[in-house]
Design an enzyme around this catalytic site. Structure first.
Site, PDB file in Angstrom:
ATOM      1  N   VAL A  14       4.932 -32.112  24.353  1.00 53.00           N
ATOM      2  CA  VAL A  14       3.693 -32.897  24.345  1.00 53.00           C
ATOM      3  C   VAL A  14       2.983 -32.809  22.989  1.00 53.00           C
ATOM      4  CG1 VAL A  14       1.342 -32.918  25.288  1.00 53.00           C
ATOM      5  CG2 VAL A  14       3.300 -32.853  26.824  1.00 53.00           C
ATOM      6  N   ASP A  32       1.282 -23.134  16.496  1.00 50.80           N
ATOM      7  CA  ASP A  32       2.117 -22.650  17.607  1.00 50.80           C
ATOM      8  C   ASP A  32       2.395 -21.170  17.367  1.00 50.80           C
ATOM      9  OD1 ASP A  32       4.208 -24.411  19.697  1.00 50.80           O
ATOM     10  OD2 ASP A  32       4.499 -22.255  19.453  1.00 50.80           O
ATOM     11  N   ARG A  37       9.763 -22.212  15.937  1.00 49.36           N
ATOM     12  CA  ARG A  37       9.398 -23.625  16.106  1.00 49.36           C
ATOM     13  C   ARG A  37       8.693 -24.139  14.844  1.00 49.36           C
ATOM     14  NH1 ARG A  37      10.483 -28.497  18.242  1.00 49.36           N
ATOM     15  NH2 ARG A  37       8.675 -29.592  19.053  1.00 49.36           N
ATOM     16  N   THR A  91       1.853 -25.050  31.368  1.00 53.14           N
ATOM     17  CA  THR A  91       1.161 -24.618  32.589  1.00 53.14           C
ATOM     18  C   THR A  91       2.222 -24.459  33.693  1.00 53.14           C
ATOM     19  OG1 THR A  91       0.608 -26.963  32.861  1.00 53.14           O
ATOM     20  CG2 THR A  91      -1.171 -25.514  32.191  1.00 53.14           C
ATOM     21  N   THR A 126      -1.404 -30.097  31.968  1.00 52.02           N
ATOM     22  CA  THR A 126      -1.635 -30.514  33.348  1.00 52.02           C
ATOM     23  C   THR A 126      -2.189 -29.330  34.145  1.00 52.02           C
ATOM     24  OG1 THR A 126       0.258 -31.951  33.111  1.00 52.02           O
ATOM     25  CG2 THR A 126      -0.548 -31.596  35.350  1.00 52.02           C
ATOM     26  N   CYS A 266       7.188 -30.601  35.286  1.00 51.36           N
ATOM     27  CA  CYS A 266       6.058 -31.466  35.654  1.00 51.36           C
ATOM     28  C   CYS A 266       6.078 -31.781  37.149  1.00 51.36           C
ATOM     29  CB  CYS A 266       6.084 -32.761  34.854  1.00 51.36           C
ATOM     30  SG  CYS A 266       5.673 -32.499  33.129  1.00 51.36           S
ATOM     31  N   ARG A 337      14.426 -26.671  31.284  1.00 56.44           N
ATOM     32  CA  ARG A 337      13.437 -25.861  32.010  1.00 56.44           C
ATOM     33  C   ARG A 337      13.350 -26.273  33.474  1.00 56.44           C
ATOM     34  NH1 ARG A 337       8.331 -26.679  28.452  1.00 56.44           N
ATOM     35  NH2 ARG A 337       9.237 -28.742  28.399  1.00 56.44           N
TER      36      ARG A 337
END
Ligand SMILES: NC(=O)c1ccc[n+]([C@@H]2O[C@H](COP(=O)([O-])OP(=O)(O)OC[C@H]3O[C@@H](n4cnc5c(N)ncnc54)[C@H](O)[C@@H]3O)[C@@H](O)[C@H]2O)c1
Length: 427
Positions: A14, A32, A37, A91, A126, A266, A337
């Site tokens: 995201v 981050d 990364r 999350t 989220t 998600c 994931r």
């Protein structure tokens, strides 16, 4: 007047596309905690494949400055002079499916430590309704010593991107926005409007915006659970579910959902956020949780279907060689994931079969670290007693199955992308 400067906290699926987009119009610092990364991004490479290297390189700047562009870092000092902080950290849920807010709280601590008067913190992760104001704002206040809605403000703007989808990219998806006061709502809305070509929808409150996102994913989850239940019913009746869905889809208001495994971070996770909050209010969300149970049962169901087909064909189960095609949580995307393909594999393993996994998209090391499974990018040269197509990667559509199957074998197509001649059965 100094130009707005944006910090994006969390540069994953995201955060990076958003940072790249804002960097075309603003100075942006991507922050981050994962140093690897940061290194890959600063070298112009995005291993999630959400932003192509050329596009990423076109916005990268090699030092933190006040002109448009993206600078990525894990140094807290580098985000000190920003006035917008956008938080896009994970999350997840724990093994009992309870929300884990730790990354959100930690990111709030990070931002709280550099927060100044007049700054706006926008959450994109989220969450359940109330998380921003009830869980995150107190952390910002405590760490910064500033007062909410007097010294600093917050907003919530849920992300709607769909990993691997090159058509609906971040700027092309209408974005819901909100703010902790009506004026801040307008400001947050204007900020996003300046880069989101599809436009924005300013929700009346932060809780409304939070709830809108969590129900989008819960609705998808419940719809898929319904067709998964249909697949189980029609299978007993020896009716092809996809034929039924195709026929029913000719009605204008029939929703064309397909049965399958519901993994990822998600759709298979967010309903638990809503369920948890609902339970805190004393309401047990029966539909949401039964949808979750149905979708979580599909791995075991697929495995038992394959074993039954093998028995019908007189294929010896013990030590049978089974090939799994696809381990990512969805097609044409490297994200592994919370993939539910591992449920199929673990249920199969209980029958004493030998499983090999081939996925041209998945990172072999990540699959090993995450699940203790070896997944091969290259197609194996062996022949198999059963082949299960679990993920509809483009590479599998034209695959020559004759080189993979033994004379007596089963091909089970979870996603129904193979012709009827090629597959023995689909979900
Ligand atoms: N991936 C999607 O398709 C998608 C779509 C819509 C919404 N969302 C939501 O967006 C949020 C982020 O998801 P994602 O897929 O981008 O996650 P991700 O795991 O790809 O990326 C999160 C990044 O945040 C970093 N991070 C973790 N804790 C941090 C901290 N304290 N400070 C700074 N960085 C930190 C991680 O190192 C990682 O790079 C989640 O709430 C998710 O539910 C995801």
């Amino acid at each position: 007047m100094k130009k707005d400067k944006i910090a994006i906290i969390g540069l994953g699926y995201v955060g990076l596309p958003l940072a790249r987009l804002f960097a075309t119009k603003f100075p942006v610092v991507g922050f981050d905690i994962n140093i690897d990364r940061i290194s890959e991004l600063m070298s112009g490479v995005d291993s999630t494949l959400e932003v192509d290297n050329k596009t990423l390189q076109s916005v990268l700047v090699d030092k933190n400055c006040d002109s448009n562009g993206l600078f990525c870092t894990n140094e807290l000092d580098e985000i000190k002079d920003c006035n917008y902080y956008i938080i896009t950290v994970p999350t997840p849920v724990d093994k009992n499916n309870r929300p884990i807010l730790t990354p959100l709280i930690k990111a709030s601590e990070t931002v709280g430590s550099v927060l100044k008067k007049g700054d706006i913190v926008i959450y994109e992760s989220t969450v359940y309704p109330g998380a921003t104001e009830e869980d995150c704002v107190p952390v910002l206040e405590k760490v910064s010593g500033l007062e909410f809605n007097k010294d600093f403000y917050v907003g919530y703007s849920p992300e709607r991107i769909n990993p691997g989808d090159k058509e609906h990219t971040v700027e092309k998806i209408l974005k819901v926005t909100s703010g902790s006061t009506p004026e801040v709502g307008e400001k947050v809305n204007e900020l996003y409007k300046s880069v989101i070509t599809a436009g924005t929808h300013l929700a009346p409150t932060i809780k409304v915006a939070e709830a809108s996102k969590v129900i989008e994913n819960s609705q998808r989850d419940i719809n898929i659970a319904f067709v998964n239940e249909l697949a189980k019913i029609f299978n007993l009746m020896d009716i092809n579910t996809h034929d039924v869905l195709e026929a029913a889809s000719t009605k204008w208001n029939f929703l064309p959902f397909k049965p399958g495994l519901v993994g990822g971070h998600c759709i298979g996770v967010d309903p638990y956020y809503l369920a948890q909050k609902s339970q805190e209010f004393g309401y047990n969300p029966e539909i949401i949780l039964s949808g979750r149970r149905m979708n979580d049962s599909m791995g075991e169901y697929i495995s038992s279907e394959v074993i039954k087909l093998m028995i019908k064909k007189d294929i010896r189960i013990k030590d049978a060689n089974i090939l799994i095609l696809g381990i990512t949580f969805k097609e044409n995307c490297p994200d592994v994931r919370n993939t539910k393909v591992v449920d199929v594999i673990s249920a199969l393993s209980e029958f004493g079969v030998k499983v090999k996994v081939h996925d041209p998209w998945a990172d072999e090391e990540e699959v090993m670290n995450e699940y203790g499974l070896s997944s091969l990018r290259a197609l194996p040269k062996d022949k198999f007693d059963a082949i299960i197509l679990t993920v509809a990667h483009n590479e599998f559509i034209g695959l020559d199955f004759s080189i993979l199957k033994k004379e007596k074998s089963v091909i089970y197509d979870v996603k129904n992308i193979l012709s009827n001649d090629t597959q023995d059965k689909c979900l």
